[in-house]
Design a protein around this motif. Structure first.
Motif, PDB file in Angstrom:
ATOM      1  N   TYR A  57       0.826  -1.208   0.000  1.00 57.03           N
ATOM      2  CA  TYR A  57       0.000   0.000   0.000  1.00 57.03           C
ATOM      3  C   TYR A  57       0.864   1.263   0.000  1.00 57.03           C
ATOM      4  O   TYR A  57       0.574   2.225  -0.719  1.00 57.03           O
ATOM      5  N   GLU A  60       2.236   1.788  -3.441  1.00 55.22           N
ATOM      6  CA  GLU A  60       1.180   2.244  -4.352  1.00 55.22           C
ATOM      7  C   GLU A  60       0.801   3.689  -4.072  1.00 55.22           C
ATOM      8  O   GLU A  60       0.531   4.462  -4.996  1.00 55.22           O
ATOM      9  N   ALA A  61       0.791   4.070  -2.796  1.00 58.24           N
ATOM     10  CA  ALA A  61       0.496   5.457  -2.443  1.00 58.24           C
ATOM     11  C   ALA A  61       1.588   6.392  -2.953  1.00 58.24           C
ATOM     12  O   ALA A  61       1.319   7.486  -3.450  1.00 58.24           O
ATOM     13  N   LYS A  64       1.123   7.119  -6.421  1.00 54.57           N
ATOM     14  CA  LYS A  64      -0.146   7.808  -6.667  1.00 54.57           C
ATOM     15  C   LYS A  64      -1.198   6.898  -7.302  1.00 54.57           C
ATOM     16  O   LYS A  64      -2.098   7.365  -7.985  1.00 54.57           O
ATOM     17  N   GLN A  66      -2.992   4.833  -5.330  1.00 54.67           N
ATOM     18  CA  GLN A  66      -3.942   4.603  -4.261  1.00 54.67           C
ATOM     19  C   GLN A  66      -4.580   5.928  -3.870  1.00 54.67           C
ATOM     20  O   GLN A  66      -3.930   6.969  -3.873  1.00 54.67           O
ATOM     21  N   LYS A  67      -5.892   5.847  -3.526  1.00 51.63           N
ATOM     22  CA  LYS A  67      -6.543   7.035  -2.991  1.00 51.63           C
ATOM     23  C   LYS A  67      -6.003   7.229  -1.583  1.00 51.63           C
ATOM     24  O   LYS A  67      -6.174   6.382  -0.727  1.00 51.63           O
ATOM     25  N   PHE A  68      -5.323   8.332  -1.354  1.00 52.64           N
ATOM     26  CA  PHE A  68      -4.608   8.511  -0.099  1.00 52.64           C
ATOM     27  C   PHE A  68      -4.580   9.981   0.255  1.00 52.64           C
ATOM     28  O   PHE A  68      -4.238  10.813  -0.574  1.00 52.64           O
ATOM     29  N   LYS A  71       0.780  12.308   2.056  1.00 54.56           N
ATOM     30  CA  LYS A  71       1.811  12.256   1.021  1.00 54.56           C
ATOM     31  C   LYS A  71       2.897  11.277   1.444  1.00 54.56           C
ATOM     32  O   LYS A  71       3.496  11.431   2.509  1.00 54.56           O
TER      33      LYS A  71
END
Length: 204
Positions: A57, A60-61, A64, A66-68, A71
């Motif tokens: 996760y 992936e964050a 960009k 993943q909805k996160f 930062k």
């Protein structure tokens, strides 16, 4: 309804390396997330017993994908010892019934006020979030002790073989509302497996 879980679990949190290091040296604390897509409502989210998923996760964050809300520049995984306390444990029937009843009552409230019921759309789980928030508000109105944590399985990913109910990202999430029950943080081992960017920069 109070449902005390007299044990501790190990959770893993995806974050940026700078924040992770501050947590380890005691100079910072995790703050509750409160986004409309947070499916278990406001809280600090952990992957139960799953540092691999936490790293995936975080990567992936950082990319960009993943909805996160925060930062992540350099993916990092922090481990935590969490006491469940008064837990809305969605792996047992009493907790399931509480959430089912909350949905019924939320729907009635929305209809009475001529508003629009929130809906889930992929990763944007506004309906689930609204139902959990309704649980918390109902408990507050009744003078019921608030929940310290929420624990729930999450069906994610695709089947691992044709006809399987097992999915490749099936996991359990912990949402911590009472951060006093986070008893401590640690660096997961083996370090090179769960924090490969501890001493090197991340390249997307």
């Amino acid at each position: 309804m109070a449902y005390h879980q007299p044990f501790q679990i190990t959770g893993f949190h995806s974050c940026d390396r700078d924040l992770g290091l501050r947590l380890l040296n005691g100079s910072d604390e995790l703050r509750l997330s409160d986004n409309p897509w947070d499916w278990l409502g406001p809280g600090v989210y952990f992957w139960e017993q799953n540092p691999h998923r936490a790293l995936t996760y975080a990567v992936e964050a950082a990319r960009k994908s993943q909805k996160f809300s925060g930062k992540i520049k350099t993916p990092f995984v922090i481990g935590a010892i969490i006491e469940l306390g008064n837990c809305l444990n969605l792996i047992e029937p009493n907790s399931i019934n509480i959430v089912k009843e909350a949905h019924v009552n939320l729907l009635a409230t929305v209809r009475e006020s001529d508003e629009i019921m929130p809906v889930n759309k992929g990763a944007n789980r506004q309906l689930d979030c609204a139902v959990i928030k309704f649980v918390h508000q109902s408990n507050k109105n009744k003078g019921v002790p608030r929940y310290d944590t929420i624990r729930s399985p999450f069906q994610e990913g695709g089947p691992i073989y044709d006809g399987a109910n097992f999915t490749d990202r099936l996991h359990i999430e912990i949402c911590v509302l009472n951060t006093d029950l986070i008893k401590g943080y640690f660096l997961p081992r083996p370090v090179e497996e769960f924090n490969p960017y501890l001493n090197k920069e991340f390249e997307e």
